[in-house]
Motif scaffolding. Sequence first.
Motif, PDB file in Angstrom:
ATOM      1  N   ARG A   6       0.842  -1.190   0.000  1.00 35.96           N
ATOM      2  CA  ARG A   6       0.000   0.000   0.000  1.00 35.96           C
ATOM      3  C   ARG A   6       0.882   1.247   0.000  1.00 35.96           C
ATOM      4  N   ARG A   7       0.438   2.292  -0.721  1.00 34.74           N
ATOM      5  CA  ARG A   7       1.299   3.465  -0.874  1.00 34.74           C
ATOM      6  C   ARG A   7       1.623   4.106   0.465  1.00 34.74           C
ATOM      7  N   GLN A   8       0.679   4.063   1.421  1.00 38.07           N
ATOM      8  CA  GLN A   8       0.944   4.687   2.714  1.00 38.07           C
ATOM      9  C   GLN A   8       1.979   3.897   3.530  1.00 38.07           C
ATOM     10  N   ASP A   9       2.253   2.656   3.105  1.00 42.24           N
ATOM     11  CA  ASP A   9       3.208   1.813   3.832  1.00 42.24           C
ATOM     12  C   ASP A   9       4.552   1.700   3.134  1.00 42.24           C
ATOM     13  N   HIS A  10       4.692   2.303   1.939  1.00 33.84           N
ATOM     14  CA  HIS A  10       5.840   1.913   1.123  1.00 33.84           C
ATOM     15  C   HIS A  10       7.178   2.357   1.694  1.00 33.84           C
ATOM     16  N   ARG A  11       7.236   3.521   2.328  1.00 30.23           N
ATOM     17  CA  ARG A  11       8.525   3.953   2.854  1.00 30.23           C
ATOM     18  C   ARG A  11       8.995   3.038   3.974  1.00 30.23           C
ATOM     19  N   GLU A  12       8.083   2.668   4.852  1.00 34.78           N
ATOM     20  CA  GLU A  12       8.440   1.760   5.942  1.00 34.78           C
ATOM     21  C   GLU A  12       8.809   0.384   5.400  1.00 34.78           C
ATOM     22  N   ALA A  13       8.016  -0.127   4.462  1.00 37.50           N
ATOM     23  CA  ALA A  13       8.242  -1.470   3.945  1.00 37.50           C
ATOM     24  C   ALA A  13       9.535  -1.578   3.143  1.00 37.50           C
ATOM     25  N   LEU A  14       9.932  -0.493   2.479  1.00 38.02           N
ATOM     26  CA  LEU A  14      11.082  -0.546   1.569  1.00 38.02           C
ATOM     27  C   LEU A  14      12.341   0.087   2.149  1.00 38.02           C
ATOM     28  N   ALA A  15      12.248   0.630   3.344  1.00 36.13           N
ATOM     29  CA  ALA A  15      13.396   1.331   3.937  1.00 36.13           C
ATOM     30  C   ALA A  15      14.607   0.398   4.035  1.00 36.13           C
ATOM     31  N   GLY A  16      15.739   0.891   3.535  1.00 39.88           N
ATOM     32  CA  GLY A  16      16.985   0.145   3.656  1.00 39.88           C
ATOM     33  C   GLY A  16      17.212  -0.926   2.618  1.00 39.88           C
ATOM     34  N   LEU A  17      16.261  -1.154   1.722  1.00 35.73           N
ATOM     35  CA  LEU A  17      16.459  -2.171   0.693  1.00 35.73           C
ATOM     36  C   LEU A  17      17.601  -1.779  -0.243  1.00 35.73           C
ATOM     37  N   ARG A  18      18.404  -2.738  -0.621  1.00 32.05           N
ATOM     38  CA  ARG A  18      19.476  -2.526  -1.597  1.00 32.05           C
ATOM     39  C   ARG A  18      19.052  -3.194  -2.906  1.00 32.05           C
ATOM     40  N   VAL A  19      18.870  -2.362  -3.934  1.00 27.28           N
ATOM     41  CA  VAL A  19      18.414  -2.864  -5.234  1.00 27.28           C
ATOM     42  C   VAL A  19      19.487  -2.562  -6.261  1.00 27.28           C
ATOM     43  N   ASP A  20      20.096  -3.601  -6.833  1.00 29.81           N
ATOM     44  CA  ASP A  20      21.147  -3.415  -7.828  1.00 29.81           C
ATOM     45  C   ASP A  20      20.584  -2.771  -9.090  1.00 29.81           C
TER      46      ASP A  20
ATOM     47  N   THR B 194       7.414   7.755  -9.851  1.00 32.53           N
ATOM     48  CA  THR B 194       8.675   7.053 -10.069  1.00 32.53           C
ATOM     49  C   THR B 194       9.823   7.732  -9.323  1.00 32.53           C
ATOM     50  N   ASP B 195       9.899   9.054  -9.383  1.00 38.07           N
ATOM     51  CA  ASP B 195      10.989   9.760  -8.701  1.00 38.07           C
ATOM     52  C   ASP B 195      10.935   9.553  -7.193  1.00 38.07           C
ATOM     53  N   ASP B 196       9.738   9.508  -6.641  1.00 35.32           N
ATOM     54  CA  ASP B 196       9.566   9.274  -5.209  1.00 35.32           C
ATOM     55  C   ASP B 196      10.090   7.893  -4.835  1.00 35.32           C
ATOM     56  N   LEU B 197       9.695   6.888  -5.611  1.00 31.64           N
ATOM     57  CA  LEU B 197      10.148   5.530  -5.330  1.00 31.64           C
ATOM     58  C   LEU B 197      11.656   5.403  -5.517  1.00 31.64           C
ATOM     59  N   ARG B 198      12.197   6.081  -6.533  1.00 35.33           N
ATOM     60  CA  ARG B 198      13.644   6.001  -6.752  1.00 35.33           C
ATOM     61  C   ARG B 198      14.404   6.588  -5.561  1.00 35.33           C
ATOM     62  N   ARG B 199      13.884   7.670  -5.001  1.00 37.10           N
ATOM     63  CA  ARG B 199      14.534   8.236  -3.809  1.00 37.10           C
ATOM     64  C   ARG B 199      14.472   7.263  -2.633  1.00 37.10           C
ATOM     65  N   THR B 200      13.340   6.603  -2.479  1.00 34.21           N
ATOM     66  CA  THR B 200      13.197   5.648  -1.377  1.00 34.21           C
ATOM     67  C   THR B 200      14.161   4.486  -1.528  1.00 34.21           C
ATOM     68  N   LEU B 201      14.298   3.976  -2.746  1.00 35.83           N
ATOM     69  CA  LEU B 201      15.158   2.820  -2.985  1.00 35.83           C
ATOM     70  C   LEU B 201      16.619   3.195  -3.208  1.00 35.83           C
ATOM     71  N   ALA B 202      16.866   4.464  -3.538  1.00 33.93           N
ATOM     72  CA  ALA B 202      18.235   4.934  -3.814  1.00 33.93           C
ATOM     73  C   ALA B 202      18.933   4.009  -4.814  1.00 33.93           C
ATOM     74  N   THR B 203      18.290   3.801  -5.960  1.00 34.09           N
ATOM     75  CA  THR B 203      18.813   2.890  -6.961  1.00 34.09           C
ATOM     76  C   THR B 203      18.768   3.523  -8.339  1.00 34.09           C
ATOM     77  N   GLY B 204      19.655   3.053  -9.215  1.00 32.23           N
ATOM     78  CA  GLY B 204      19.615   3.448 -10.611  1.00 32.23           C
ATOM     79  C   GLY B 204      18.898   2.433 -11.479  1.00 32.23           C
ATOM     80  N   ALA B 205      18.274   1.443 -10.855  1.00 37.58           N
ATOM     81  CA  ALA B 205      17.573   0.400 -11.606  1.00 37.58           C
ATOM     82  C   ALA B 205      16.390   0.987 -12.376  1.00 37.58           C
ATOM     83  N   PRO B 206      16.039   0.406 -13.529  1.00 36.33           N
ATOM     84  CA  PRO B 206      14.832   0.861 -14.222  1.00 36.33           C
ATOM     85  C   PRO B 206      13.599   0.601 -13.362  1.00 36.33           C
ATOM     86  N   ILE B 207      12.729   1.601 -13.284  1.00 41.91           N
ATOM     87  CA  ILE B 207      11.474   1.486 -12.527  1.00 41.91           C
ATOM     88  C   ILE B 207      10.323   1.702 -13.498  1.00 41.91           C
ATOM     89  N   VAL B 208       9.407   0.760 -13.526  1.00 43.28           N
ATOM     90  CA  VAL B 208       8.245   0.827 -14.405  1.00 43.28           C
ATOM     91  C   VAL B 208       6.998   0.725 -13.537  1.00 43.28           C
TER      92      VAL B 208
END
Length: 253
Positions: A71-85, A99-113
Motif C-alpha cells: 500500500r502506498r501509505q506503507d511503502h517507505r516503511e516497507a522498503l526502507a533500507g532495501l538494496r536494489v542493484d 517514479t521519482d519518489d520511489l527512486r529516492r526511497t530505494l536509492a537505486t539506478g535500476a529501471p522502474i516501471v
Amino acid sequence: MQRIGIIGVGEIGRAVVEGLRHGGGASPEVFLSPRGARAAAELSERFEGVRVCAGNQDVVDRSEVVIIAVRRQDHREALAGLRVDDDTTVISLMAGVATDDLRRTLATGAPIVRAIPLPAVRERRSVTVTCPSHPVVDSLFDQLGGALPVADEGAFDVFSALTGTLTAHYAYLATLTSWAAGHGIAPGTAERYVRGLFGNVGRSLGDERSLHRLAADHETPGGNNERIRTTWFDPANAAALAKALDGLLDDLR
C-alpha cells in the motif's frame, strides 16, 4: 526472465502468481515476501517454484524482476533500507507513488516501471497499463493478457483514476439487485439475473463498435433503456462522476 520477486502479496500479487502459473507450461521462479504471510504460504504450497523468503531483501537478492505491491501509505516503511542493484528491473504497482519518489526511497539506478494489473491477470484476460514501456515488463504483462504502454506519468495517472471506478460498478449491480428484492424478487434470483445480464453485456465489449455505438445499438428510441439513461444518468449525474474522477486524479498526482 527466470526469477520474479513480489513484495506485498495481496490480491494483485496473488493474481500475478496465479496468472504466471495459469495453464501450466514453463514459468519463472517466484519469490514472495513474508508480508501477506497467509497468502504467500498458500501460494507456495499450491505451485512448484513459488517460495516464501525470509524478508524483503531476500526477495530482491534472488530476483531479476521485483514487483512492489504494498500500500502506498506503507511503502517507505516497507522498503526502507532495501538494496536494489542497478541491473534489477523494478515494477511498481503502487497507485499515487511517482517514479521519482520511489527512486529516492530505494536509492537505486535500476529501471522502474509503473503498472496497473487487475485481478483478471490470474486468467490472463486483463490489459495492464505500463509506464514507461520496457521490453521485460511489457513481455511479462503480454503473457497475462496484454500490455498497454503509455509514455508519461500524467497519462498513467488518468488510467489509474479510471481503475478506481471498478468497485462502484459492482456496487451499482448490487443496488439493482437490492431494488429487485425490494419489489418481491428473491435476492438469489435477482442476483443471478443481474450477473447474467451484465456478464453478457460485458462480452459485447470485445467487438469493434465504439462505446457510444454500443449504447445506441442496445436502445430502442423511447424504450426502457433510453428512459433510464436519460432520466437517471443525466448531465448532472455525468458531471458528478467527472468531478469525483478529477478529485481522485488530483490526489494521484
